[in-house]
Scaffold this active site. Structure first.
Site, PDB file in Angstrom:
ATOM      1  N   SER A   1      -6.954   9.170  -8.360  1.00 13.14           N
ATOM      2  CA  SER A   1      -6.169   7.963  -8.595  1.00 13.14           C
ATOM      3  C   SER A   1      -5.493   8.032  -9.963  1.00 13.14           C
ATOM      4  O   SER A   1      -4.772   8.986 -10.252  1.00 13.14           O
ATOM      5  CB  SER A   1      -7.074   6.737  -8.460  1.00 13.14           C
ATOM      6  OG  SER A   1      -6.345   5.539  -8.508  1.00 13.14           O
TER       7      SER A   1
ATOM      8  N   ASP B   1      -3.352   5.108   2.539  1.00 13.65           N
ATOM      9  CA  ASP B   1      -3.694   4.648   1.189  1.00 13.65           C
ATOM     10  C   ASP B   1      -2.843   3.434   0.832  1.00 13.65           C
ATOM     11  O   ASP B   1      -1.615   3.496   0.841  1.00 13.65           O
ATOM     12  CB  ASP B   1      -3.456   5.781   0.185  1.00 13.65           C
ATOM     13  CG  ASP B   1      -4.062   5.504  -1.173  1.00 13.65           C
ATOM     14  OD1 ASP B   1      -3.886   4.381  -1.683  1.00 13.65           O
ATOM     15  OD2 ASP B   1      -4.709   6.405  -1.734  1.00 13.65           O
TER      16      ASP B   1
ATOM     17  N   HIS C   1      -8.052   3.553  -0.256  1.00 17.08           N
ATOM     18  CA  HIS C   1      -7.965   4.331  -1.494  1.00 17.08           C
ATOM     19  C   HIS C   1      -9.339   4.690  -2.061  1.00 17.08           C
ATOM     20  O   HIS C   1      -9.616   5.865  -2.335  1.00 17.08           O
ATOM     21  CB  HIS C   1      -7.156   3.541  -2.521  1.00 17.08           C
ATOM     22  CG  HIS C   1      -6.848   4.295  -3.776  1.00 17.08           C
ATOM     23  ND1 HIS C   1      -6.025   5.404  -3.793  1.00 17.08           N
ATOM     24  CD2 HIS C   1      -7.256   4.108  -5.061  1.00 17.08           C
ATOM     25  CE1 HIS C   1      -5.935   5.863  -5.035  1.00 17.08           C
ATOM     26  NE2 HIS C   1      -6.677   5.094  -5.819  1.00 17.08           N
TER      27      HIS C   1
END
EC number: 3.1.1.-
Length: 542
Positions: free
Chosen positions: A202, A351, A385
Site C-alpha cells: 500500500s 481493490d 485492500h
C-alpha cells in the site's frame, strides 16, 4: 452494505479520535525529541552514515513490549535527488538467535503528513496502551513472521523530516540508505555481505518500489536479493483521482499535501497562491497535525478536487507543474529506474483503495524493460485492500525464503498469474506454517522473539532445516514463464490496461481492456471491473 475495508477505516477512525489514552509524556514526540535532529556538519556525511544511535525498548501499541533487541539510527540520506542532503531515522529489530546475514527492510504505510505519525515513534514503549497512529502499529505485528525466522528487520521513517508522504524518489533514497546505515552499525553487527530484501504494501509500496528502481544506480553495492510489492500505488495522479470522493478521500488530500512537502520549491507557491481555497488551506493545516485515521474520519466522502477546496473546482491534473511531477513519479515511465533484482507483486482485482490498473501497468512496463517479475492478481471479490495483504503473507514468506536461499526466479523472466483462492487458509499452501502464524500472538504477549521456539526445535528433531521452506507448496501457482516481447495472449503487452481520462494523468494514451488468464487452469477472469475515470470510483466496492 459496507465492505470490510470501510468497516476497518470506520472503527479505527473512531478509536483514533477518542481520547482514551495518551503517552502521558513518557516518550517525547519526534518534534520534541533531540534525537531526531542531526548534529552540525551532517550534510558533509555520506548517505547511510549514522549520525546518532540509541537502543530502545520496542513495543506494539505502546504497551506490549517486544522481547528482542532494538536500535534506532539517525542517518544521512537524500531527498528527491541523489545530491540533495536529508536525514531520517530507522528502527532496527534484532531477534534472539538472529541470523545477521539476513535483513528484511519494511516500508510501513505511514500515510500521514505529520512527524508524530512516524513509524519510529510508533515503535517506542510508553507503558500505556496507545490506539492513535494505528496505521504503522498494526503492520508492526506482522513483523513477527520475519523475526521468527531469525531475520533482522529494518523499518525506516521513509517520509523523512518533512513527512513527505508519497514523495517517491525521496522515499526510495531513504529506504536504501536505511539498509546502508543498518549494515554500518557496529552495535547491530550485521554481516557486511548480508542478503537484503525490501518489502512494502500500500503506502509502503511507494518508497519500496522506488528503492527497487533506484538501487542499481544509487546503491549498487547493496546485496539485494529481492523486492516484494503489494497493493502498489505506482501512479500518483491515478491514486489521487481514484480515492477522491470515496470513504478514504483523506488519502487523496494526504497525497497532494505530501507532493508539496516533497517538492516544496516547485509546488508550494502554486498550491498556496493558485490552488487551495481558504478551506483547502485549513485542510492542509489539519493534515499537518493529524494521523491517517483521524484524517479519514474528518474527510470521509469529501471531494477534494471541488470548489470547496480548490479554486474553480479544478483537478490536480489541470496544473502542468503538478502533472509534470506526478508523471515523473509514476513507476515504469523512466527506463533508468527499473528493478534489476527479482520482484514479487500482488494486487487485488477489486481493490477499493488502489486501483489494479496502475500496478499492472507498472509491472508490464518494467517487464518490457528487462525486469524479473511475478505479478499475481487476486480475483476473489471478497479480497479487498487490507485482506489481500493478510491472506498473501504465506506467499510473501515463501518468496523471501527462496530469495535468501538463492533460488532462480522464473528464469529471470516475467510471470503474470491470477488466482481466486484464499491462500492463508489453503492447507496445501500453508500447511504447518499456520502454527508459526499463531506464534505472533505469543510474541505480542512477551514471548522471547526469535527462531528458538517449539516449531524451530520440532524441525530440528525431524531433521529439517528450519531456515528452508520445505512446507509451503505453491499449488495452483505454476504456469509458463512469460518473456518480454512474446506475442499472443500470454505476452505482458496483452495484460496491460491503460485508461484515458482524468485518472490516467496523461501517462497513457491507449484505452483497452484486458483479461488476466489463469494459465494453470485456462480460465479467464475479467479484470476490467473498475473504471479508473471519474471521481468517487474508490467507492465501487462499498
Amino acid at each position: 452494505m459496507y465492505s470490510t475495508g470501510l468497516v476497518r477505516w470506520l472503527v479505527l477512525a473512531v478509536v483514533a479520535v477518542l481520547p482514551l489514552v495518551s503517552a502521558l509524556g513518557l516518550v517525547p514526540y519526534p518534534d520534541q525529541d533531540p534525537f531526531y535532529y542531526p548534529p552540525s556538519g551532517w550534510q558533509n556525511k555520506k548517505p547511510g552514515d549514522i549520525l546518532r544511535s540509541r537502543k530502545i525498548q520496542a513495543a506494539s501499541v505502546g504497551a506490549l513490549k517486544f522481547n528482542l533487541n532494538a536500535w534506532q539510527l539517525l542517518y544521512r540520506s537524500n531527498s528527491n535527488t541523489a545530491h540533495t542532503p536529508s536525514y531520517t531515522i530507522t528502527t532496527v529489530l534484532v531477534p534472539h538467535n538472529a541470523n545477521k546475514k539476513r535483513l528484511v527492510t519494511v516500508s510501513s504505510p505511514e500515510n500521514s503528513n505529520w512527524i508524530r505519525c512516524a513509524p519510529s515513534y510508533a515503535f517506542r514503549y510508553s507503558g500505556v496502551l496507545e490506539l492513535t497512529n494505528f496505521e504503522p502499529r498494526w503492520e508492526q505485528m506482522l513483523y513477527m513472521l520475519y523475526l521468527e525466522e531469525g531475520w533482522v528487520v529494518n523499518a525506516p521513517d521513509h517520509e523523512g523530516p518533512n513527512s513527505a508522504n508519497a514523495a517517491g524518489i525521496s522515499g526510495g533514497h531513504m529506504v536504501l540508505d536505511s539498509m546502508r546505515a543498518t549494515l554500518n552499525s557496529k552495535e547491530i553487527g550485521m554481516d557486511k555481505d548480508a542478503k537484503l530484501i525490501g518489502h512494502g504494501y500500500s503506502g509502503g509500496s511507494i518508497p519500496n518500489g522506488w528503492a527497487a528502481g533506484l538501487q542499481s544506480s544509487y546503491a549498487p553495492e547493496l546485496n539485494i536479493v529481492g523486492w516484494s510489492l503489494g497493493g502498489t500505488a505506482s501512479d500518483p495522479m491515478m491514486t489521487l483521482d481514484f480515492l477522491d470522493g470515496s470513504a478514504t478521500a483523506a488519502l487523496s488530500l494526504i497525497g497532494a499535501v505530501g507532493l508539496v512537502d516533497g517538492y516544496h520549491d516547485e509546488l508550494y507557491d502554486l498550491f498556496n497562491n493558485q490552488i487551495w481555497t481558504d478551506e483547502g488551506k485549513r485542510a492542509v493545516w489539519t493534515a499537518h497535525h493529524a494521523c491517517v485515521y483521524e484524517m479519514v474520519f474528518l474527510f470521509m466522502n469529501q471531494v477534494i478536487q471541488s470548489p470547496k477546496y480548490i479554486k474553480g473546482g479544478k483537478n490536480f491534473s489541470d496544473y502542468p507543474q503538478v502533472a509534470k511531477i506526478t508523471n515523473k513519479l509514476t513507476m515504469g515511465t523512466n527506463p533508468k529506474y527499473v528493478p534489476r533484482k527479482p520482484v514479487f507483486m500482488f494486487h487485488a482485482a477489486y481493490d477499493e483503495e488502489i486501483v489494479w490498473y496502475q500496478a499492472n501497468n507498472t509491472a508490464v512496463a518494467w517487464c518490457e524493460q528487462g525486469a524479473n517479475i511475478r505479478f499475481l492478481t487476486e480475483t476473489n471479490k471478497a479480497l479487498n485492500h487490507v485482506v489481500t495483504y493478510l491472506l498473501n503473507l504465506p506467499y510473501i514468506m515463501e518468496y523471501m525464503r527462496d530469495r535468501f536461499a538463492g533460488k532462480s526466479y522464473y528464469n529471470g523472466g516475467c510471470q503474470f498469474d491470477s488466482m481466486s483462492e484464499y491462500p492463508l487458509f489453503d492447507t496445501s499452501v500453508l500447511g504447518d506454517r499456520f502454527k508459526e502464524i499463531l506464534q505472533i500472538t505469543l510474541d505480542l504477549l512477551g514471548k522471547e522473539i526469535g527462531p528458538n521456539d517449539s516449531i524451530y526445535r520440532a524441525k530440528l528433531a525431524n531433521h529439517q532445516n528450519p531456515n528452508k521452506v520445505g512446507i509451503i507448496h505453491p499449488s495452483g501457482m505454476k504456469s509458463t514463464t512469460i518473456t518480454p516481447g512474446e506475442g499472443g495472449n500470454d505476452s505482458p503487452a496483452s495484460k496491460i490496461v491503460r485508461k484515458t481520462g482524468k485518472a490516467s494523468s496523461g501517462n497513457s494514451s491507449t484505452e483497452s481492456t484486458s483479461k488476466n488468464q489463469t494459465q494453470s487452469g485456462g480460465d479467464t477472469t475479467n479484470i476490467d471491473q473498475y473504471s479508473a475515470d471519474g471521481k468517487g470510483a474508490g467507492q465501487g466496492n462499498n
